[in-house]
Design an enzyme around this catalytic site. Sequence first.
Site, PDB file in Angstrom:
ATOM      1  N   ASP A  64       0.870  -1.181   0.000  1.00 43.18           N
ATOM      2  CA  ASP A  64       0.000   0.000   0.000  1.00 43.18           C
ATOM      3  C   ASP A  64       0.900   1.223   0.000  1.00 43.18           C
ATOM      4  OD1 ASP A  64      -2.746  -0.450  -0.099  1.00 43.18           O
ATOM      5  OD2 ASP A  64      -2.853  -1.060   1.988  1.00 43.18           O
ATOM      6  N   ARG A  72       4.498   3.360   2.650  1.00 42.87           N
ATOM      7  CA  ARG A  72       5.217   2.461   3.554  1.00 42.87           C
ATOM      8  C   ARG A  72       6.709   2.759   3.633  1.00 42.87           C
ATOM      9  NH1 ARG A  72       0.605   1.656   5.861  1.00 42.87           N
ATOM     10  NH2 ARG A  72      -0.781   0.184   4.818  1.00 42.87           N
ATOM     11  N   ARG A 147      -6.757  11.165   1.073  1.00 41.30           N
ATOM     12  CA  ARG A 147      -6.353  10.108   0.135  1.00 41.30           C
ATOM     13  C   ARG A 147      -7.130  10.217  -1.179  1.00 41.30           C
ATOM     14  NH1 ARG A 147      -7.473   4.773   3.354  1.00 41.30           N
ATOM     15  NH2 ARG A 147      -6.476   3.784   1.534  1.00 41.30           N
ATOM     16  N   LYS A 177      -9.658   1.599  -5.843  1.00 42.18           N
ATOM     17  CA  LYS A 177     -10.303   1.203  -4.585  1.00 42.18           C
ATOM     18  C   LYS A 177     -11.028   2.413  -3.983  1.00 42.18           C
ATOM     19  CE  LYS A 177      -6.064   1.933  -1.876  1.00 42.18           C
ATOM     20  NZ  LYS A 177      -4.963   1.307  -1.125  1.00 42.18           N
ATOM     21  N   HIS A 178     -12.114   2.209  -3.235  1.00 45.20           N
ATOM     22  CA  HIS A 178     -12.686   0.954  -2.772  1.00 45.20           C
ATOM     23  C   HIS A 178     -14.096   0.875  -3.360  1.00 45.20           C
ATOM     24  CE1 HIS A 178      -9.754   2.382   0.222  1.00 45.20           C
ATOM     25  NE2 HIS A 178      -9.442   1.105   0.394  1.00 45.20           N
ATOM     26  N   HIS A 190     -11.807  -0.489   9.169  1.00 41.98           N
ATOM     27  CA  HIS A 190     -10.778  -1.197   9.929  1.00 41.98           C
ATOM     28  C   HIS A 190     -11.296  -1.577  11.322  1.00 41.98           C
ATOM     29  CE1 HIS A 190      -8.284   0.858   6.902  1.00 41.98           C
ATOM     30  NE2 HIS A 190      -7.440  -0.128   7.080  1.00 41.98           N
ATOM     31  N   ASP A 260     -10.595  -6.677   0.227  1.00 41.09           N
ATOM     32  CA  ASP A 260      -9.828  -5.873   1.164  1.00 41.09           C
ATOM     33  C   ASP A 260      -9.370  -6.806   2.292  1.00 41.09           C
ATOM     34  OD1 ASP A 260      -8.592  -3.711   2.355  1.00 41.09           O
ATOM     35  OD2 ASP A 260     -10.339  -2.406   2.272  1.00 41.09           O
TER      36      ASP A 260
END
Length: 360
Positions: A64, A72, A147, A177-178, A190, A260
């Site tokens: 990601d 990351r 985002r 996504k998503h 999450h 996901d």
Amino acid sequence: MTPHAPVVLDIAGTTLSADDRRRLAHPLTGGLILFARNWSDRRQLVELTSEIKTVRPDVLICVDHEGGRVQRFRTDGFTHLPPMRALGELWHQDGTGGAGCGAMNATDAATAAGYVLGAELRACGVDFSFTPVLDLDHGESGVIGDRAFHRDPRVATLLAKSLMHGLLLAGMANCGKHFPGHGFVKADSHTEVPVDRRSLRAILNDDARPYEWLSTSLTSVMPAHVIYPKVDARPAGFSARWLKEILRQQLGFTGAIFSDDLSMEGARVIDGSLVSYTDAATVALNAGCDLVLLCNQSTGDGRAVDELLDGLDLALREGAWQTDPDSEVRRQALLPQAAPLTWDELMHHGVYQRALERLP
């Protein structure tokens, strides 16, 4: 060719353990997703990705890596990429160039961002990033927020397509996504199960438009762990109505579909009950997913990863799901088709240098 390798798993550290190697060699393993804990510096990342490919040459090494707060790798030369909202804001900055100049600059900057993102990852042996975010910025979702490119689906689509062009120039596939849209709901999947109570028509005319307009450009899609009760009682990633009927048949999407992360709270509540990782993966595959992700479960004893691999293997033998050769073709199509530039070559590459200058 492997009949169907649907599982995307992770590893605990910066090198492969014996358990990691065993899991990578499992015939149902088709991908591996990296996190910040798997990173110390570029040399280590190159050595790790090389080691992974030695164990399993056809595995898809994913990450990601969107830019902004979802990136990351941030040190040892990696460019700090802007959040996608910065590109949406650039769209409106015409300055003295006249009407529309901001939009033209934004699309070029998006292509530059995609190229830098893809080329830097590929120089370190990473095959694929889960980007771009196609969710619209309704101003309500904290987990999406900056985002997203924009509130307007037309602007979001063109900026996403421009970013995807940059990825393509770097030899990398893409993932929208998503699906069909996570930006309208406040809850974070999450930790909760978000519910979007809009009608199918309202969703298709707004949040899902980028998937229609990018149907020939997207190489993969990740559905949302969101329930849209006026369409289906199940979250989109577990819904054949959303994935097979709407995404594939109505919108014409032909690429790969990822679930996901199955470890997310919103991922395993199906028909009102909390189910096992194996059951969640089986439902996702039967609903139309080609690949299923299980993240952050390799730390500790990694029992959940083994339970998923063994459970899916048993479920396959018992006929609870079936391998799909078309799914495997779609998975392998996400692998890069040409060798990347090395990091040193990239640093002296004119296209890369120009792309860095175009970033907002």
